[in-house]
Design an enzyme around this catalytic site. Sequence first.
Site, short mmCIF file in Angstrom:
data_model
loop_
_atom_site.label_atom_id
_atom_site.label_comp_id
_atom_site.label_asym_id
_atom_site.label_seq_id
_atom_site.Cartn_x
_atom_site.Cartn_y
_atom_site.Cartn_z
N GLU A 178 -6.05 -7.32 5.50
CA GLU A 178 -5.38 -8.29 4.63
C GLU A 178 -5.44 -9.70 5.20
O GLU A 178 -4.70 -10.59 4.75
CB GLU A 178 -3.92 -7.89 4.39
CG GLU A 178 -3.01 -8.00 5.61
CD GLU A 178 -2.99 -6.75 6.46
OE1 GLU A 178 -2.00 -6.53 7.18
OE2 GLU A 178 -3.96 -5.97 6.42
N ASP A 185 -5.68 -3.05 -3.25
CA ASP A 185 -6.99 -3.68 -3.46
C ASP A 185 -6.91 -4.76 -4.53
O ASP A 185 -7.54 -5.82 -4.40
CB ASP A 185 -8.02 -2.62 -3.88
CG ASP A 185 -8.41 -1.70 -2.73
OD1 ASP A 185 -8.07 -2.01 -1.57
OD2 ASP A 185 -9.07 -0.67 -3.00
N ASN A 205 0.82 -1.21 0.00
CA ASN A 205 0.00 0.00 0.00
C ASN A 205 0.86 1.26 0.00
O ASN A 205 0.57 2.22 -0.72
CB ASN A 205 -0.93 0.01 1.22
CG ASN A 205 -2.18 -0.83 1.01
OD1 ASN A 205 -2.62 -1.04 -0.12
ND2 ASN A 205 -2.75 -1.31 2.09
#
Length: 273
Positions: A194, A168, A159
């Site tokens: 996650e 995503d 991220n």
Amino acid sequence: MDAQQNIQLFNNAAEKIFGYSADEILGQSITRLMKEKFRANHGNYIKQFADSDIQSRDMISRVMILAVKKDGSEFPVEITISKISINGKKEFTAIIRDVSNRIAFIEKLQHKLNTDNLTGLNNRNYFDGQLVEISQQYKRFGHTFCVLMFDLDKFKMVNDTYGHPIGDKVLQEFAKKTKQVIREVDILARFGGEEFIALLPNTRLKAAKEVANRIRQRISQQIVLSQDHEPVTFTVSIGVAEFSPHDDTESIIKRADDALYRAKNSGRNRVSD
């Protein structure tokens, strides 16, 4: 309907719902409008109702069944039955409501309640319900099962480096590839962030670890492209636990979670029990 349950009146709304004209259906048994599996018990149900002191089934007592249209298509209905006496003879009135739209709306809400929007997998709410059910089966019938807990390794770095849209995509790819490895009867859910979790019915620990390793290997081979078309690789650590007579729904998840942390602490991209 008369005492033999033959239709005496079939109004315009009934014609629209069922596709029959009144001329086609008058004098026919009401069971003609029911799905076959409901027909056998109808006679006994009506006899009990006719012999009782109850004049009508109230709103709470409505029975929902599958009705059949003229073209053979089935649809859910609610039926409220009342009985009247005319010249000493019992007759019956059935108020029938097509509840197809209501059922579809409820199913849509249930799907939304039980589904993770990003991955399309089941969510924690659905998984918890299934875990309760399968643990009860274990205690009643001895059907063993295993729980797998997944955590994508160094996901925060993905991220931070490539942005949340790429993160995503990684989550979606993990969900897609993992679903290809497990069986249809297995339940895969997004646990949060996650983290993912799976329920493997009728599976012992050794077999569950083999499944986990196949998933781990499949995931390690996947690539997601960044916005600059740079390949992004990722791995997963997996904890495995088999339900035991001493477990409950909380303890089996905790044991799978503990096994997951052992996998991560031993170097990540590993399976541990």
